[in-house]
Design a protein around this motif. Sequence first.
Motif, short mmCIF file in Angstrom:
data_model
loop_
_atom_site.label_atom_id
_atom_site.label_comp_id
_atom_site.label_asym_id
_atom_site.label_seq_id
_atom_site.Cartn_x
_atom_site.Cartn_y
_atom_site.Cartn_z
N HIS A 1 -18.95 45.31 -7.57
CA HIS A 1 -18.95 46.77 -7.45
C HIS A 1 -17.85 47.38 -8.32
CE1 HIS A 1 -19.45 50.69 -5.29
NE2 HIS A 1 -18.17 50.80 -5.65
N SER B 1 -23.24 51.88 -4.54
CA SER B 1 -23.95 50.63 -4.28
C SER B 1 -23.96 50.38 -2.78
CB SER B 1 -23.30 49.45 -5.00
OG SER B 1 -22.21 48.92 -4.24
N LEU C 1 -25.65 43.52 -14.45
CA LEU C 1 -26.47 42.91 -13.40
C LEU C 1 -27.34 41.79 -13.94
CD1 LEU C 1 -27.61 46.22 -11.66
CD2 LEU C 1 -25.94 44.58 -10.76
N VAL D 1 -37.27 46.66 -2.20
CA VAL D 1 -35.88 46.23 -2.05
C VAL D 1 -35.39 46.55 -0.65
CG1 VAL D 1 -33.58 46.31 -3.04
CG2 VAL D 1 -35.56 46.63 -4.52
N VAL E 1 -33.90 41.81 -11.91
CA VAL E 1 -33.36 43.15 -11.71
C VAL E 1 -34.54 44.12 -11.82
CG1 VAL E 1 -31.80 44.91 -12.62
CG2 VAL E 1 -31.14 42.49 -12.68
N ILE F 1 -26.38 39.23 -6.05
CA ILE F 1 -25.81 40.56 -6.24
C ILE F 1 -25.27 41.12 -4.92
CG2 ILE F 1 -26.28 42.89 -7.05
CD1 ILE F 1 -26.54 40.75 -9.23
N LEU F 2 -26.01 40.93 -3.84
CA LEU F 2 -25.62 41.55 -2.58
C LEU F 2 -24.39 40.90 -1.97
CD1 LEU F 2 -26.42 43.69 -0.44
CD2 LEU F 2 -27.72 41.90 0.71
N GLY G 1 -32.32 44.18 0.41
CA GLY G 1 -31.63 43.69 -0.77
C GLY G 1 -30.58 44.63 -1.32
N ALA G 2 -30.04 44.26 -2.48
CA ALA G 2 -28.99 45.03 -3.14
C ALA G 2 -29.59 46.26 -3.82
CB ALA G 2 -28.27 44.17 -4.16
N ILE G 3 -28.88 47.39 -3.72
CA ILE G 3 -29.34 48.66 -4.28
C ILE G 3 -28.18 49.36 -4.97
CG2 ILE G 3 -30.18 50.98 -3.70
CD1 ILE G 3 -31.70 49.73 -1.37
N ILE G 4 -28.49 50.00 -6.08
CA ILE G 4 -27.52 50.86 -6.78
C ILE G 4 -28.16 52.24 -6.97
CG2 ILE G 4 -26.49 51.32 -9.05
CD1 ILE G 4 -25.80 48.36 -9.21
N VAL H 1 -31.75 43.06 -7.28
CA VAL H 1 -31.16 44.38 -7.08
C VAL H 1 -32.16 45.41 -7.59
CG1 VAL H 1 -29.95 44.25 -9.31
CG2 VAL H 1 -29.13 45.85 -7.55
#
Length: 471
Positions: free
Chosen positions: A371, A361, A449, A399, A274, A456-457, A404-407, A345
Amino acid sequence: MKKTLIALGALSLSITPALAQSDASIGLDTVADAALENDEIAWDFVEGITTEVGPRQAGTEAEARARNWAMDWLKANGFANVANEPFEMDTWVPGDIHRANLVAPYVQNLVVQPLGNSAATPVGGLEAELVFFPTLDDLIAAPEGSLDGKIVYISHEMRVSMDGSHYGYYGGARFAGPGIAASKGAAAIVIKSIGTDEHRNPHTGVTRFPEGVDPIPAAAMSVPDAQNLERIFERAGDTPVMMNLELNPRRLGMTMSGNVVGEIVGSNPALPPVLLACHIDSWWNAPGAFDDGAGCGIIAAAALNVSKPGQPLRTVRVLFAGAEEVGLWGSRAYSEAHINEPIAVGLESDFGADRIWRFESNFRETNADLHIKIAKSIARYGVANSTIRASGGADLNIVRDQKGAIIDLQQDGTRYFDLHHTPDDTLDKIDKSQLRQNVAVWTQVVGILANEPRPILTGGVNPSAPATMEQ
């Protein structure tokens, strides 16, 4: 206390994954709630770096001192694998002469500061007629060559907004205005500061000149001075408004900057980490408490808090990016150096220290269960769920490059652009209770996370996903 943490970590490895995740979550709630009441970790960081280092202009000795200070702080607080990852950058410094004077039809001193990448004026200043453009679009519409030898002034109507959305639109006067003015023959440019305050504090910030366009002197004027200047234009009518502008910035050539990294090591090194990001540099004119000392303190506090219930499943890595303010040098360098190392993420804190009010997200549809789980976990802190797709902060290039996954944990920006890039970006502006709310929310989110075993994605095996997402 250390013995207790070691025992909890050993216990988490000896029981089933489902039970370990449940126990960690219970502990995480307690730790996050405690942060809301009494967290001092984030404050310790931002108070320390603003007091002991101060302003941290990218590529300079001051930024180097900040990196050394941050590495010492991370080590002292138990982070592992602390390192400086150096990179070279083309460095601009502001100089020490920043003057603007009206010489006709009225004589007045105006408060200005140079924009990043501004050229210098001749010694003694540049005197020329000032041409008023109410908006950037008006400047764009000006005929080629119509500004030869003149100084451009651009205004705008930026207003306070909770989400800071006006900055993206009205910021064009700073981002693009100088380059457009230079391409049309202007000798220099002054903009109304991209800010919402009522103080005689100019808001600096970077500008860029297109390839093949020589930089011209470029400055930001305080909002009250800009308002006064516009009244002068109205009274002057057809009488030329004349300005003398003097700036002495210079380029140092290639110097060293760097990214500082540190980790809370997870129990499963096979899982991608992470990534929590902020930036360590500031402009020369303030110690950068809001932008972005607070952000670095928030992510560091969250990373430490996640380890309190026991060792997390995934590694939590903090990235204190260098040279963000002057063109995302650190973010780009980090992505280039680590692009083949998958990130699970990414999250960034770089919008001050006021309360988080919205959660976003980019996996609301691809991993709906996660989520929703995160959204529910932070509702008790006054954070609303959102259907807006997260795009990530400036220092999350890696990312985005990995898709990739983002928040995004959106903060209240109501007063952010009163302080942004001004001499008022100081420690006294931070509200400790709101800073703690940030830490509580970040602790809860990062803890979930860091203990999530699935991608994560996607939330599971998805053959169509990029290879970097399948871990």
